[in-house]
Design an enzyme around this catalytic site. Structure first.
Site, PDB file in Angstrom:
ATOM      1  N   ASN A  92       2.495  -6.484  -1.869  1.00 42.23           N
ATOM      2  CA  ASN A  92       2.769  -7.329  -0.706  1.00 42.23           C
ATOM      3  C   ASN A  92       3.775  -8.389  -1.152  1.00 42.23           C
ATOM      4  O   ASN A  92       3.399  -9.362  -1.802  1.00 42.23           O
ATOM      5  CB  ASN A  92       1.466  -7.982  -0.228  1.00 42.23           C
ATOM      6  CG  ASN A  92       1.693  -8.970   0.901  1.00 42.23           C
ATOM      7  OD1 ASN A  92       2.788  -9.037   1.466  1.00 42.23           O
ATOM      8  ND2 ASN A  92       0.664  -9.728   1.241  1.00 42.23           N
ATOM      9  N   LYS A 133       5.329 -10.438   0.594  1.00 48.32           N
ATOM     10  CA  LYS A 133       5.308 -11.645   1.438  1.00 48.32           C
ATOM     11  C   LYS A 133       6.752 -12.043   1.790  1.00 48.32           C
ATOM     12  O   LYS A 133       7.581 -11.166   1.963  1.00 48.32           O
ATOM     13  CB  LYS A 133       4.534 -12.764   0.740  1.00 48.32           C
ATOM     14  CG  LYS A 133       3.151 -12.282   0.274  1.00 48.32           C
ATOM     15  CD  LYS A 133       2.241 -13.379  -0.160  1.00 48.32           C
ATOM     16  CE  LYS A 133       0.895 -12.764  -0.559  1.00 48.32           C
ATOM     17  NZ  LYS A 133      -0.091 -13.769  -0.916  1.00 48.32           N
ATOM     18  N   HIS A 151      -3.547 -10.195   7.499  1.00 50.01           N
ATOM     19  CA  HIS A 151      -3.570 -10.911   6.212  1.00 50.01           C
ATOM     20  C   HIS A 151      -4.024 -12.356   6.468  1.00 50.01           C
ATOM     21  O   HIS A 151      -3.696 -12.933   7.501  1.00 50.01           O
ATOM     22  CB  HIS A 151      -2.175 -10.880   5.576  1.00 50.01           C
ATOM     23  CG  HIS A 151      -2.180 -11.398   4.176  1.00 50.01           C
ATOM     24  ND1 HIS A 151      -2.200 -12.737   3.885  1.00 50.01           N
ATOM     25  CD2 HIS A 151      -2.209 -10.754   2.981  1.00 50.01           C
ATOM     26  CE1 HIS A 151      -2.238 -12.901   2.567  1.00 50.01           C
ATOM     27  NE2 HIS A 151      -2.234 -11.711   1.991  1.00 50.01           N
ATOM     28  N   GLU A 173      -2.973 -15.068   5.456  1.00 49.47           N
ATOM     29  CA  GLU A 173      -1.872 -16.010   5.734  1.00 49.47           C
ATOM     30  C   GLU A 173      -1.444 -15.921   7.202  1.00 49.47           C
ATOM     31  O   GLU A 173      -1.049 -16.913   7.806  1.00 49.47           O
ATOM     32  CB  GLU A 173      -0.698 -15.731   4.786  1.00 49.47           C
ATOM     33  CG  GLU A 173      -1.018 -16.209   3.372  1.00 49.47           C
ATOM     34  CD  GLU A 173      -0.346 -15.429   2.262  1.00 49.47           C
ATOM     35  OE1 GLU A 173       0.627 -14.694   2.526  1.00 49.47           O
ATOM     36  OE2 GLU A 173      -0.810 -15.550   1.107  1.00 49.47           O
ATOM     37  N   GLU A 210      -9.822  -9.493   0.664  1.00 49.84           N
ATOM     38  CA  GLU A 210      -9.021 -10.526   0.024  1.00 49.84           C
ATOM     39  C   GLU A 210      -9.681 -11.901   0.208  1.00 49.84           C
ATOM     40  O   GLU A 210      -9.447 -12.568   1.225  1.00 49.84           O
ATOM     41  CB  GLU A 210      -7.620 -10.547   0.623  1.00 49.84           C
ATOM     42  CG  GLU A 210      -6.837  -9.278   0.380  1.00 49.84           C
ATOM     43  CD  GLU A 210      -5.357  -9.567   0.218  1.00 49.84           C
ATOM     44  OE1 GLU A 210      -4.783  -9.124  -0.779  1.00 49.84           O
ATOM     45  OE2 GLU A 210      -4.787 -10.262   1.085  1.00 49.84           O
ATOM     46  N   GLY A 260      -3.198 -16.031  -4.671  1.00 49.29           N
ATOM     47  CA  GLY A 260      -2.129 -16.871  -5.206  1.00 49.29           C
ATOM     48  C   GLY A 260      -2.624 -18.061  -5.997  1.00 49.29           C
ATOM     49  O   GLY A 260      -1.868 -18.985  -6.286  1.00 49.29           O
ATOM     50  N   SER A 270      -4.907 -12.456  -6.773  1.00 48.04           N
ATOM     51  CA  SER A 270      -4.569 -12.757  -8.175  1.00 48.04           C
ATOM     52  C   SER A 270      -4.794 -11.576  -9.130  1.00 48.04           C
ATOM     53  O   SER A 270      -5.214 -11.753 -10.273  1.00 48.04           O
ATOM     54  CB  SER A 270      -5.328 -13.991  -8.664  1.00 48.04           C
ATOM     55  OG  SER A 270      -4.950 -15.125  -7.890  1.00 48.04           O
TER      56      SER A 270
HETATM   57  P1  PGA Z   1      -1.782 -12.592  -4.866  1.00 49.23           P
HETATM   58  O1  PGA Z   1      -1.719 -12.191  -3.313  1.00 49.23           O
HETATM   59  O2  PGA Z   1      -1.823 -11.320  -5.656  1.00 49.23           O
HETATM   60  O3  PGA Z   1      -0.514 -13.376  -5.106  1.00 49.23           O
HETATM   61  O4  PGA Z   1      -3.003 -13.413  -5.061  1.00 49.23           O
HETATM   62  C1  PGA Z   1      -2.466 -11.122  -2.823  1.00 49.23           C
HETATM   63  C2  PGA Z   1      -2.268 -11.014  -1.320  1.00 49.23           C
HETATM   64  O5  PGA Z   1      -2.223 -12.055  -0.652  1.00 49.23           O
HETATM   65  O6  PGA Z   1      -2.134  -9.914  -0.768  1.00 49.23           O
END
Ligand code: PGA
Length: 248
Positions: A9, A11, A94, A96, A166, A172, A212
């Site tokens: 992803n 983003k 997601h 976000e 998630e 993140g 992460s």
């Molecule tokens: P991350 O993000 O690996 O940077 O924690 C995962 C995601 O949001 O899909």
């Protein structure tokens, strides 16, 4: 057996030029991957990345879609548009998007149905925030998110889609859920699918963990029986790191 998926992803990262460079580097590193690899890029990079993965086994994914086919929805992209571009997978709901763009369980469900209706495979994200985990309502919450996302989706359709657990506090932040926490919550998500469609369907749905993931924690996570793959944010932006994860 469920075939593992490692999905990137990106983003809101990478210009078209950067996306092509990263993909070209990746293609040479993961040509012999034994899992399904999906790269979810920003909308504007989809076409260029599609060309860069042509002839490989890598799959193309988007990060969102609108649930209508077309109409007066300034700035939005529909499933028909993605399908024509050659997109196969699409991330839906997601955290976000739920957090910053006011997506609700209801719009997530509409998007899931739009994606399936146009032959796209949804990667549906669910997960709790830190307060919810501390309150001990993680299992109830992810079960409810899963059931609401799948409202009106048949068992035949459900078995082909992908879910991603998630935990918001792990995205993140460098704080990964332990493999036991991830496995346990994913088993609850699978149970929610079973409550809707029975054990047979639930046993076919692929459920990923995301939050992460890096080259050091992926193999431990993948050894857990319920975890069918990973959704990788930050660590997918570097070809070498992502290739190490793909080849866990
Ligand atoms: P991350 O993000 O690996 O940077 O924690 C995962 C995601 O949001 O899909």
């Amino acid at each position: 057996m469920r075939r593992p998926i490692i999905a990137a992803n990106w983003k809101m990262h990478k210009t078209i030029g950067e996306a092509v460079a990263l993909t070209e580097e990746l293609v040479s590193l993961i040509a012999d991957a034994e899992v399904d690899v999906v790269i979810c890029t920003p909308f504007i990079c989809l076409s260029a990345v599609k060309d860069a993965i042509a002839g490989t086994k890598i799959h193309l994914g988007a990060q969102n879609l609108h649930f209508k086919e077309n109409g007066a929805y300034t700035g939005e992209i529909s499933s028909i548009m993605l399908k024509e571009l050659g997109v196969e997978y699409v991330i839906i709901g997601h955290s976000e998007r739920r957090q910053y763009f006011a997506e609700t369980d209801e719009t997530v469900n509409l998007k899931v149905k739009a994606a399936i209706g146009h032959g796209l495979i949804p990667i549906i994200c669910v997960g709790e925030n830190l307060l919810q985990r501390e309150q001990g309502i993680t299992d109830e919450l992810v079960s409810m998110q899963t059931k609401l996302a799948l409202c009106g989706v048949s068992s035949k359709e459900t078995e082909k889609l992908v879910l991603a657990y998630e935990p918001i506090w792990a995205i993140g932040t460098g704080m990964t859920a332990t493999k036991e926490q991830a496995n346990d919550t994913i088993s609850k998500i699978r149970k929610a699918v079973a409550e809707l469609h029975g054990d047979n369907t639930a046993s076919k749905v692929r459920i990923l963990y995301g939050g992460s993931i890096n080259r050091n924690n992926i193999s431990g996570l993948m050894r857990e029986p319920e975890i069918d793959g990973g959704l990788i944010g930050g660590a997918s932006l570097n070809a070498e790191e992502f290739a190490k994860i793909v080849k866990y």
